[in-house]
Write a protein that holds these residues in place. Structure first.
Motif, PDB file in Angstrom:
ATOM      1  N   ASN A   1       0.826  -1.213   0.000  1.00 14.57           N
ATOM      2  CA  ASN A   1       0.000   0.000   0.000  1.00 14.57           C
ATOM      3  C   ASN A   1       0.853   1.252   0.000  1.00 14.57           C
ATOM      4  O   ASN A   1       0.726   2.122  -0.852  1.00 14.57           O
ATOM      5  N   LEU A   2       1.705   1.310   1.002  1.00 19.63           N
ATOM      6  CA  LEU A   2       2.481   2.512   1.219  1.00 19.63           C
ATOM      7  C   LEU A   2       3.568   2.682   0.162  1.00 19.63           C
ATOM      8  O   LEU A   2       3.737   3.752  -0.411  1.00 19.63           O
TER       9      LEU A   2
ATOM     10  N   ALA B   1       2.217   4.085  -2.975  1.00 18.91           N
ATOM     11  CA  ALA B   1       1.894   5.515  -2.856  1.00 18.91           C
ATOM     12  C   ALA B   1       3.161   6.342  -2.987  1.00 18.91           C
ATOM     13  O   ALA B   1       3.194   7.351  -3.696  1.00 18.91           O
ATOM     14  N   LEU B   2       4.211   5.891  -2.338  1.00 14.20           N
ATOM     15  CA  LEU B   2       5.472   6.617  -2.383  1.00 14.20           C
ATOM     16  C   LEU B   2       6.038   6.623  -3.795  1.00 14.20           C
ATOM     17  O   LEU B   2       6.514   7.644  -4.289  1.00 14.20           O
TER      18      LEU B   2
ATOM     19  N   ASN C   1       4.497   6.395  -6.569  1.00 14.23           N
ATOM     20  CA  ASN C   1       3.699   7.226  -7.463  1.00 14.23           C
ATOM     21  C   ASN C   1       3.783   8.707  -7.146  1.00 14.23           C
ATOM     22  O   ASN C   1       3.295   9.540  -7.902  1.00 14.23           O
ATOM     23  N   TYR C   2       4.391   9.001  -6.017  1.00 14.45           N
ATOM     24  CA  TYR C   2       4.407  10.384  -5.560  1.00 14.45           C
ATOM     25  C   TYR C   2       5.408  11.228  -6.336  1.00 14.45           C
ATOM     26  O   TYR C   2       6.560  10.853  -6.482  1.00 14.45           O
TER      27      TYR C   2
ATOM     28  N   PHE D   1       9.600   3.322   7.550  1.00 14.57           N
ATOM     29  CA  PHE D   1       8.163   3.473   7.821  1.00 14.57           C
ATOM     30  C   PHE D   1       7.625   2.358   8.692  1.00 14.57           C
ATOM     31  O   PHE D   1       6.492   2.433   9.169  1.00 14.57           O
TER      32      PHE D   1
END
Ligand SMILES: NC(=O)c1ccc[n+]([C@@H]2O[C@H](COP(=O)([O-])OP(=O)(O)OC[C@H]3O[C@@H](n4cnc5c(N)ncnc54)[C@H](O)[C@@H]3O)[C@@H](O)[C@H]2O)c1
Ligand SMILES: NC(=O)c1ccc[n+]([C@@H]2O[C@H](COP(=O)([O-])OP(=O)(O)OC[C@H]3O[C@@H](n4cnc5c(N)ncnc54)[C@H](O)[C@@H]3O)[C@@H](O)[C@H]2O)c1
Lengths: 235, 235
Positions: B100-101, B104-105, B107-108, B183
Motif C-alpha cells: 500500500n504505502l 503511494a510513495l 507514485n508520488y 516506515f
DNA sequence: GTCCTTTTGTGAACCGGTGCACAAAGTGAG
DNA sequence: CTCACTTTGTGCACCGGTTCACAAAAGGAC
C-alpha cells in the motif's frame, strides 16, 4: 506538600516524554505477547531504543509504577500508558483526500489496532466519491461538516494536495475538530488550541541527504570553502 | 581568527537548523515562483512558520548571505540552502516493500522535484515482482545488493511489514547504504554511522490523542486522580 | 532480624536550542 | 555628507530536556 503523586502526574508531562510513550507501549506489547510479567527499565529502554535513565524519568511523570529491585509490571504499565495517552477510548478519524496516500492510509491495519477507527473517507473528485475502500464509502467533501458531526470525528488526517490543505483545514477547524495530522507539504495556519502534527516525507529525505553529503564529503575531502555562485539554478 | 566565515560554516550546523532548512527552501521556492527578488527574515519566517530571530540564526550558520537594511536575495539563498542540504546533486533512492504505502510513495511526484530519484522498487512477493509502477519494474529482493551497487543507490526507503524491516535493514547496511528512511513501526538497530529517520503514523496519532484527551478532560472536568486498575486490557 | 543484591526514582550538572534585544551595517532622502 | 530608517547578525539569559550518579526501597538468603 501532601499530593506527591498527584503533583507529578497533574498538568505536566513533558512533550518529549509524550512522544516516547507510544514507543514504550509498543515495546511493552511485544513483551506481553512473549509472556513477560515484569521488565526492568534497562531492558525496556533497550527495546525502545532509549537511555534507561530517560525511560525511568519519563515513567516517573506518570506516577510511581515500578518496584525497586524488581522492575515494572508489564500489563499494568501497558494500562497506565494507554490511559495516559487516551488509548482506552475509541477515536474516530476521518481521512480527507483519498488519492495515493489516502488510500494507503485507509487500507492500513495499524490504526485500528490501537483505539483509532477510520470513520470516514472524503474527497472532492466525483470520480473518487462513491468508491469503496477498506469497507468504507468515499463521501463528497461537501459532506465534511455533517460527517464530522454525525460520526463524532475528533481527529482528521489531511492527505489532499498542498493547495487544498489550508482550505480544508479551515473547514475542519470550523467544524470543531482540534487535532489534525497533515501530510500536505504546507505550513497550515490554525487558531490557538488546535493541534497540528505534520508528516513530511520530503523533509526527511532532505535531512538524510544533508548527512549523507557530509559523510561522503569527509571521505573524499570535499570542498571546504563555498564555491562560486553559478549562473542558473532550477527550482 | 582569520577564517570567520569558514568557522561558522564548517562542521557544525545544529541538527535543529538542518531540520528547518527544507522548510525555508520550500517557502523560498514559492516566493521565487511569485517573482520576489528579495525577502526579509521577518517575511520568510512567517512563511515558514517560525520566529524571525531563529530564522536569522539558522541562516547565519550557513554564512552571511543577507544584506542589512534589505534582506536576502531569494535565488541566491535558494542556491545556498540547496547546496548545504546536498540537493544540487541527484540522489538515487530505492523503495523496499511495494505494498500500500510503497506504491503511494513510488507514485508520488514530490520526490523527483528536489533531487531525489526513485531508482528501484524491490519486493519479496512473487505476485508483486514484475509489476510496473510509475514507470519502474518491481524487482525481487534477492537483487537488493546488485541493484544498490549498479544504480548507485544511497538512500533506502523501508516500507516492508515490521517483521521484515530489521532483516532488510541489515542487508541494506551490509551493501553499503548509510541512510535509511523507515516506515515500519520497529526500532531498527544499525551500526554507528548509519542514519535512520523514522516516520511513524501511529505515534503521531497517539500524540494527538493525548492532547485531545487533555483538551476534553479540561472541559468536562475529567478525572484528576488515577482510577482503579481494571481487570482486562486488550493489547 | 541482618546483610547483600537489584533496581527504581530523582537531585543536580550539563547541553542544545530559543528568543529577546541591540549594535552594526546597509539604504535612501535631502 | 548627514540623518533617519530598515534589517541583519549575534551576545546573552533562559528553558526544556538529557544524562550521570546515588540514596532509598524492595526482595531474597540465611
Ligand atoms: N503519496 C505520497 O507518497 C506522498 C508523500 C509525501 C507527501 N504527500 C502529500 O500528500 C498529499 C496527497 O498525496 P497523494 O499522492 O495521495 O496525492 P493524490 O493527488 O493522489 O491525492 C489527492 C486527493 O485529494 C483529493 N482532493 C483534492 N482537493 C480536495 C479537496 N479540496 N477536498 C478533498 N479532497 C481533495 C483529490 O481528488 C485526490 O483524490 C499531497 O499533499 C502530497 O504532497 C504524498
Ligand atoms: N499503509 C500505511 O498507511 C502505513 C502507515 C503507517 C505505517 N505503515 C507501515 O509501513 C509498512 C508497509 O505498510 P503497507 O501498508 O504498505 O504494507 P503491505 O503489506 O501492503 O506492504 C508490504 C510489502 O512488503 C513486502 N515485503 C514483505 N517482506 C519483504 C521483504 N523481506 N523484502 C521485501 N519486501 C517485503 C510485501 O510483499 C508487501 O508488498 C508496514 O510496516 C506498516 O506498518 C504503513
Amino acid at each position: 506538600m501532601i499530593r506527591r503523586l498527584s503533583q507529578a502526574r497533574e498538568r505536566g508531562i513533558p512533550e518529549a516524554t509524550v512522544a516516547r510513550l507510544p514507543l514504550y507501549l509498543r515495546a511493552l506489547n511485544g513483551m506481553a505477547e512473549r509472556g513477560l510479567a515484569t521488565v526492568s527499565s534497562e531492558d525496556l529502554a533497550v527495546a525502545a531504543g532509549v537511555n534507561s535513565a530517560k525511560l525511568r524519568k519519563d515513567l516517573s511523570h506518570l506516577g510511581s509504577y515500578g518496584t525497586r529491585g524488581v522492575g515494572y509490571d508489564v500489563e499494568y504499565l501497558i494500562y497506565q500508558i494507554s490511559r495516559e495517552l487516551g488509548l482506552t477510548q475509541d477515536w474516530a478519524v476521518a481521512i480527507v483526500g483519498v488519492g495515493n496516500l489516502g488510500r494507503a492510509l485507509a487500507n492500513y491495519g495499524g490504526f485500528v489496532s490501537r483505539g483509532f477507527r477510520v470513520a470516514a473517507l472524503l474527497d472532492a473528485d466525483p470520480e473518487v466519491v462513491g468508491d469503496h475502500i477498506a469497507g468504507l464509502n468515499v463521501e463528497h467533501i461537501d459532506e465534511l461538516e455533517a460527517v464530522i458531526r454525525r460520526r463524532g470525528v475528533s481527529i482528521v488526517v489531511l492527505a489532499t494536495p498542498a493547495v487544498a490543505a489550508q482550505q480544508v483545514a479551515d473547514r475542519v477547524v470550523a467544524a470543531g475538530v482540534t487535532s489534525i495530522l497533515n501530510f500536505a507539504p504546507v505550513v497550515l495556519s490554525v487558531p490557538e488550541g488546535v493541534d497540528i502534527r505534520k508528516v513530511d516525507l520530503s523533509i526527511e529525505l532532505q535531512i538524510l541527504a544533508f548527512h549523507e553529503q557530509r559523510k561522503t564529503d569527509r571521505m573524499t575531502g570535499g570542498p571546504t570553502m563555498a564555491e562560486e555562485w553559478p549562473e542558473a539554478v532550477d527550482l
